[in-house]
Design a protein around this motif. Structure first.
Motif, mmCIF file in Angstrom:
data_model
loop_
_atom_site.group_PDB
_atom_site.id
_atom_site.type_symbol
_atom_site.label_atom_id
_atom_site.label_comp_id
_atom_site.label_asym_id
_atom_site.label_seq_id
_atom_site.Cartn_x
_atom_site.Cartn_y
_atom_site.Cartn_z
ATOM 1 N N SER A 33 0.823 -1.202 0.000
ATOM 2 C CA SER A 33 0.000 0.000 0.000
ATOM 3 C C SER A 33 0.860 1.256 0.000
ATOM 4 O O SER A 33 0.590 2.212 -0.739
ATOM 5 C CB SER A 33 -0.915 -0.004 1.228
ATOM 6 N N ILE A 34 1.913 1.261 0.809
ATOM 7 C CA ILE A 34 2.804 2.419 0.872
ATOM 8 C C ILE A 34 3.512 2.619 -0.463
ATOM 9 O O ILE A 34 3.583 3.734 -0.980
ATOM 10 C CB ILE A 34 3.816 2.263 2.027
ATOM 11 N N ARG A 35 4.032 1.538 -1.026
ATOM 12 C CA ARG A 35 4.720 1.652 -2.317
ATOM 13 C C ARG A 35 3.775 2.158 -3.401
ATOM 14 O O ARG A 35 4.139 3.016 -4.203
ATOM 15 C CB ARG A 35 5.316 0.311 -2.731
ATOM 16 N N LEU A 36 2.562 1.620 -3.427
ATOM 17 C CA LEU A 36 1.577 2.054 -4.412
ATOM 18 C C LEU A 36 1.228 3.526 -4.217
ATOM 19 O O LEU A 36 1.130 4.285 -5.185
ATOM 20 C CB LEU A 36 0.320 1.187 -4.326
ATOM 21 N N GLN A 37 1.068 3.930 -2.962
ATOM 22 C CA GLN A 37 0.737 5.326 -2.681
ATOM 23 C C GLN A 37 1.823 6.260 -3.203
ATOM 24 O O GLN A 37 1.530 7.273 -3.833
ATOM 25 C CB GLN A 37 0.563 5.528 -1.185
ATOM 26 N N PHE A 78 -3.297 13.793 -2.845
ATOM 27 C CA PHE A 78 -4.606 13.147 -2.942
ATOM 28 C C PHE A 78 -4.509 11.650 -2.678
ATOM 29 O O PHE A 78 -5.341 11.084 -1.969
ATOM 30 C CB PHE A 78 -5.221 13.420 -4.317
ATOM 31 N N ALA A 79 -3.480 10.997 -3.209
ATOM 32 C CA ALA A 79 -3.307 9.557 -3.002
ATOM 33 C C ALA A 79 -3.090 9.257 -1.525
ATOM 34 O O ALA A 79 -3.599 8.270 -0.996
ATOM 35 C CB ALA A 79 -2.129 9.042 -3.828
ATOM 36 N N GLY A 80 -2.355 10.108 -0.843
ATOM 37 C CA GLY A 80 -2.103 9.909 0.584
ATOM 38 C C GLY A 80 -3.348 10.067 1.415
ATOM 39 O O GLY A 80 -3.544 9.360 2.413
ATOM 40 N N LEU A 81 -4.215 10.974 1.037
ATOM 41 C CA LEU A 81 -5.452 11.194 1.774
ATOM 42 C C LEU A 81 -6.355 9.968 1.717
ATOM 43 O O LEU A 81 -6.922 9.551 2.732
ATOM 44 C CB LEU A 81 -6.179 12.425 1.216
ATOM 45 N N VAL A 85 -7.420 7.726 5.102
ATOM 46 C CA VAL A 85 -8.803 7.458 5.507
ATOM 47 C C VAL A 85 -9.051 5.954 5.581
ATOM 48 O O VAL A 85 -9.663 5.457 6.536
ATOM 49 C CB VAL A 85 -9.802 8.138 4.537
ATOM 50 N N ASN A 86 -8.549 5.213 4.603
ATOM 51 C CA ASN A 86 -8.705 3.763 4.597
ATOM 52 C C ASN A 86 -8.047 3.138 5.827
ATOM 53 O O ASN A 86 -8.647 2.302 6.502
ATOM 54 C CB ASN A 86 -8.111 3.182 3.317
ATOM 55 N N LEU A 90 -9.990 1.138 8.945
ATOM 56 C CA LEU A 90 -9.620 -0.242 9.223
ATOM 57 C C LEU A 90 -9.093 -0.398 10.646
ATOM 58 O O LEU A 90 -9.471 -1.332 11.353
ATOM 59 C CB LEU A 90 -8.578 -0.722 8.213
ATOM 60 N N SER A 91 -8.247 0.503 11.071
ATOM 61 C CA SER A 91 -7.693 0.430 12.425
ATOM 62 C C SER A 91 -8.771 0.590 13.481
ATOM 63 O O SER A 91 -8.768 -0.126 14.496
ATOM 64 C CB SER A 91 -6.632 1.514 12.615
ATOM 65 N N THR A 92 -9.692 1.499 13.279
ATOM 66 C CA THR A 92 -10.785 1.692 14.237
ATOM 67 C C THR A 92 -11.644 0.441 14.339
ATOM 68 O O THR A 92 -11.983 -0.015 15.440
ATOM 69 C CB THR A 92 -11.649 2.893 13.822
ATOM 70 N N PHE A 93 -11.988 -0.130 13.206
ATOM 71 C CA PHE A 93 -12.792 -1.350 13.207
ATOM 72 C C PHE A 93 -12.074 -2.493 13.916
ATOM 73 O O PHE A 93 -12.661 -3.199 14.744
ATOM 74 C CB PHE A 93 -13.133 -1.743 11.763
#
Length: 186
Positions: A33-37, A78-81, A85-86, A90-93
């Motif tokens: 995910s980090i690399r893609l971002q 924008f990609a980082g935002l 949020v994702n 996920l962490s909250t859930f």
């Protein structure tokens, strides 16, 4: 014939193996995910820079100083935002899921887990210091990239007169790529 003790040990082993697999897959997912971002962010900024560099002089003149540079930076953020949020959702859930299961299973073990988490959080000060150092480095390279972008985007007529818009676009993109590379190390 496996007795109750043996069955319990097998179930504990399965639970530990599942947790290790979950952690490994979670780590791999985060890394991807980090690399893609960072790739998406860099690509968006490069495309925005190329788009702005293709503006004619009258098109550039219609924008206030710094607006184009800010828009290019915003395209990369924008990609980082979206990723932020994702991750937050996920962490909250997951947090509420784990706490609910832990409380349902055993209140004393939940308390013990809270103590362990508190001790681990104290031990993470080294990691926080390292991330702070990387944050300063990211800020430095981001400011440098912004400075180069601002300077080159504010002299559009000279860039076109001397025919160096491709060089300017490359310089802006190289500075932003350096900033992204430092940020990716974090």
């Amino acid at each position: 014939d496996v007795g109750q003790g043996g069955l319990f040990l097998v179930l504990v082993f399965v639970a530990i193996a599942a947790q290790i697999a979950k952690s490994t897959l979670s780590y791999i997912g985060k890394r991807c995910s980090i690399r893609l971002q960072f790739r998406v962010s860099g690509n968006l900024q490069a495309r925005a820079t190329r788009h702005v560099m293709n503006f004619s002089y009258p098109e550039i003149g219609r924008h206030a100083a710094g607006v184009l540079s800010a828009n290019i930076a915003l395209a990369g953020q924008f990609a980082g935002l979206i990723s932020l949020v994702n991750s937050a959702l996920l962490s909250t859930f997951m947090f509420f899921s784990y706490v609910g299961v832990m409380i349902a299973m055993s209140l004393p073990l939940t308390f013990a887990a809270v103590v362990v988490v508190a001790l681990l959080s104290i031990g993470l000060t080294v990691v926080v210091r390292r991330l702070t150092h990387l944050g300063v480095e990211i800020a430095r390279t981001t400011i440098q990239a912004g400075r180069i972008g601002f300077e080159l985007l504010q002299v559009p007529r000279l860039l076109r007169v001397f025919g160096v818009t491709d060089y300017a676009a490359q310089a802006v993109n190289d500075a932003r790529q350096e900033s992204l590379t430092v940020a990716e190390k974090a």
